[in-house]
Design a protein around this motif. Structure first.
Motif, mmCIF file in Angstrom:
data_model
loop_
_atom_site.group_PDB
_atom_site.id
_atom_site.type_symbol
_atom_site.label_atom_id
_atom_site.label_comp_id
_atom_site.label_asym_id
_atom_site.label_seq_id
_atom_site.Cartn_x
_atom_site.Cartn_y
_atom_site.Cartn_z
ATOM 1 N N SER A 129 -51.821 110.630 -45.117
ATOM 2 C CA SER A 129 -52.230 109.251 -45.390
ATOM 3 C C SER A 129 -51.504 108.229 -44.530
ATOM 4 O O SER A 129 -51.943 107.083 -44.421
ATOM 5 N N GLN A 130 -50.387 108.626 -43.926
ATOM 6 C CA GLN A 130 -49.619 107.710 -43.093
ATOM 7 C C GLN A 130 -48.860 108.520 -42.042
ATOM 8 O O GLN A 130 -48.635 109.724 -42.218
ATOM 9 N N PRO A 131 -48.450 107.888 -40.942
ATOM 10 C CA PRO A 131 -47.847 108.641 -39.833
ATOM 11 C C PRO A 131 -46.356 108.876 -39.957
ATOM 12 O O PRO A 131 -45.788 109.591 -39.131
ATOM 13 N N HIS A 132 -45.706 108.295 -40.964
ATOM 14 C CA HIS A 132 -44.264 108.431 -41.075
ATOM 15 C C HIS A 132 -43.881 108.902 -42.472
ATOM 16 O O HIS A 132 -44.583 108.641 -43.449
ATOM 17 N N ALA A 133 -42.729 109.592 -42.544
ATOM 18 C CA ALA A 133 -42.196 110.065 -43.812
ATOM 19 C C ALA A 133 -40.731 109.679 -43.889
ATOM 20 O O ALA A 133 -39.925 110.126 -43.068
ATOM 21 N N TYR A 134 -40.387 108.842 -44.866
ATOM 22 C CA TYR A 134 -39.020 108.348 -44.971
ATOM 23 C C TYR A 134 -38.252 108.974 -46.128
ATOM 24 O O TYR A 134 -37.054 109.210 -46.035
ATOM 25 N N GLY A 135 -38.939 109.209 -47.242
ATOM 26 C CA GLY A 135 -38.276 109.764 -48.402
ATOM 27 C C GLY A 135 -39.217 109.819 -49.583
ATOM 28 O O GLY A 135 -40.346 109.321 -49.526
ATOM 29 N N LEU A 136 -38.774 110.431 -50.656
ATOM 30 C CA LEU A 136 -39.590 110.503 -51.860
ATOM 31 C C LEU A 136 -39.958 109.099 -52.312
ATOM 32 O O LEU A 136 -39.133 108.198 -52.313
ATOM 33 N N GLY A 137 -41.219 108.915 -52.672
ATOM 34 C CA GLY A 137 -41.654 107.608 -53.123
ATOM 35 C C GLY A 137 -42.145 106.694 -52.024
ATOM 36 O O GLY A 137 -42.414 105.516 -52.282
ATOM 37 N N ASP A 138 -42.289 107.211 -50.793
ATOM 38 C CA ASP A 138 -42.758 106.366 -49.689
ATOM 39 C C ASP A 138 -44.276 106.268 -49.618
ATOM 40 O O ASP A 138 -44.826 105.615 -48.731
ATOM 41 N N GLY A 139 -44.974 106.918 -50.549
ATOM 42 C CA GLY A 139 -46.423 106.820 -50.612
ATOM 43 C C GLY A 139 -47.185 107.855 -49.809
ATOM 44 O O GLY A 139 -48.419 107.866 -49.829
ATOM 45 N N LEU A 140 -46.482 108.740 -49.114
ATOM 46 C CA LEU A 140 -47.154 109.745 -48.286
ATOM 47 C C LEU A 140 -47.945 110.725 -49.151
ATOM 48 O O LEU A 140 -47.437 111.264 -50.135
ATOM 49 N N THR A 141 -49.193 110.951 -48.756
ATOM 50 C CA THR A 141 -50.066 111.929 -49.412
ATOM 51 C C THR A 141 -50.644 112.845 -48.345
ATOM 52 O O THR A 141 -51.024 112.387 -47.268
ATOM 53 N N LEU A 142 -50.708 114.120 -48.637
ATOM 54 C CA LEU A 142 -51.323 115.075 -47.727
ATOM 55 C C LEU A 142 -52.703 115.434 -48.244
ATOM 56 O O LEU A 142 -52.922 115.548 -49.455
ATOM 57 N N TYR A 143 -53.638 115.635 -47.321
ATOM 58 C CA TYR A 143 -55.022 115.943 -47.665
ATOM 59 C C TYR A 143 -55.341 117.404 -47.359
ATOM 60 O O TYR A 143 -55.326 117.827 -46.206
ATOM 61 N N GLY A 144 -55.590 118.167 -48.407
ATOM 62 C CA GLY A 144 -55.992 119.559 -48.239
ATOM 63 C C GLY A 144 -54.938 120.444 -47.619
ATOM 64 O O GLY A 144 -55.229 121.571 -47.209
ATOM 65 N N THR A 145 -53.702 119.983 -47.563
ATOM 66 C CA THR A 145 -52.649 120.692 -46.834
ATOM 67 C C THR A 145 -51.352 120.686 -47.627
ATOM 68 O O THR A 145 -50.981 119.679 -48.228
ATOM 69 N N ARG A 146 -50.669 121.805 -47.596
ATOM 70 C CA ARG A 146 -49.372 121.926 -48.254
ATOM 71 C C ARG A 146 -48.363 122.475 -47.244
ATOM 72 O O ARG A 146 -48.653 123.419 -46.510
#
Length: 252
Positions: free
Chosen positions: A112-129
């Motif tokens: 859902s977004q190009p960056h990952a900073y930490g838990l709670g940053d709003g990042l969601t993955l689509y169809g992928t783990r």
């Protein structure tokens, strides 16, 4: 004995087998204390910290997988980085390797977004783990074969829980490739002999033995700084593998 964990899990095989949902598995992974060397290292790093993060509270525990429980694609790395996921508590979050991976996933529509900073940053993955063969940060980024084998039960059962939806596995690097093949062989997929060799853009289709869907296995150079800084792995190369994974898995 861990300084950070209440109700520790000392036997991954038994603990993993007793779970029936991804969320339950992740919770137990985060309480694992099975490998004394890794427990000591991850917690020492969390105490001593890196100067740039001295005001942060490190996670300092095993890092569970990240992504939806009905993923069609699994991305398998190596192990958490000492000042990346071991700090933030989420796979490939908080370091430059993760910056490269999540930017590419965003570019192809898997994040859902190009960056990952930490838990709670709003990042969601689509169809992928995203997961790994070893869930604790190892000294010098090198887990032992014994540590890898002890941790295998978590990965094996994660794939059991993903069985109904999993169609593609993207493996980042040769360590993950070698660690994963026994997991697949012990599950419901046939690994040919001689077994597929790792390489960037390697592709093998593994037939299922349970009447379900076959599994596509894709190789990709690891998103390590050594590979990305030298150009061994470029963003375009990574995007190409992820696009192939999307197509094979039917993720839109």
């Amino acid at each position: 004995m861990s300084e950070l964990i209440e109700h520790p899990v000392e036997d991954p095989a038994t603990a993993a087998a007793g779970t029936t949902a991804i969320g339950e598995l992740d919770e137990r992974v985060a309480r694992c204390t099975a490998c004394p060397r890794l427990v000591e290292w991850r917690e020492r790093v969390a105490r001593e910290k890196r100067a740039a993060f001295r005001d942060e509270t490190y996670w300092g525990r095993p890092v569970p997988g990240f992504g939806p429980p009905d993923a069609a694609i699994s991305i398998v790395g190596l192990a958490p980085a000492a000042h990346g996921a071991n700090r933030t508590g989420r796979m490939f979050t908080g370091d430059r390797s993760g910056d490269v991976l999540y930017q590419a996933m965003y570019d192809v529509g898997l994040a859902s977004q190009p960056h990952a900073y930490g838990l709670g940053d709003g990042l969601t993955l689509y169809g992928t783990r995203i997961t790994s063969p070893v869930h604790c940060a190892p000294p010098a980024n090198k887990p032992t074969t014994g540590e890898r084998d002890t941790c295998r039960s978590w990965l094996s059962h994660e794939f059991v829980l993903l069985r109904n939806t999993l169609r593609v596995v993207v493996v980042l690097g040769g360590f993950g490739w070698q660690a994963l093949l026994p997991v697949l062989r012990d599950a419901v997929w046939q690994v040919p002999s001689p077994q597929p060799k790792f390489g960037h853009a390697a592709h093998a289709e593994l037939p299922a033995t349970d009447g379900g869907a076959d599994l596509h296995l894709l190789g990709c150079y690891h998103v390590s700084q050594q590979n990305t800084f030298t150009g061994k792995l470029t963003p375009a190369m990574l995007r190409e593998v992820l696009e192939q994974a999307k197509g094979l898995a039917g993720v839109k």
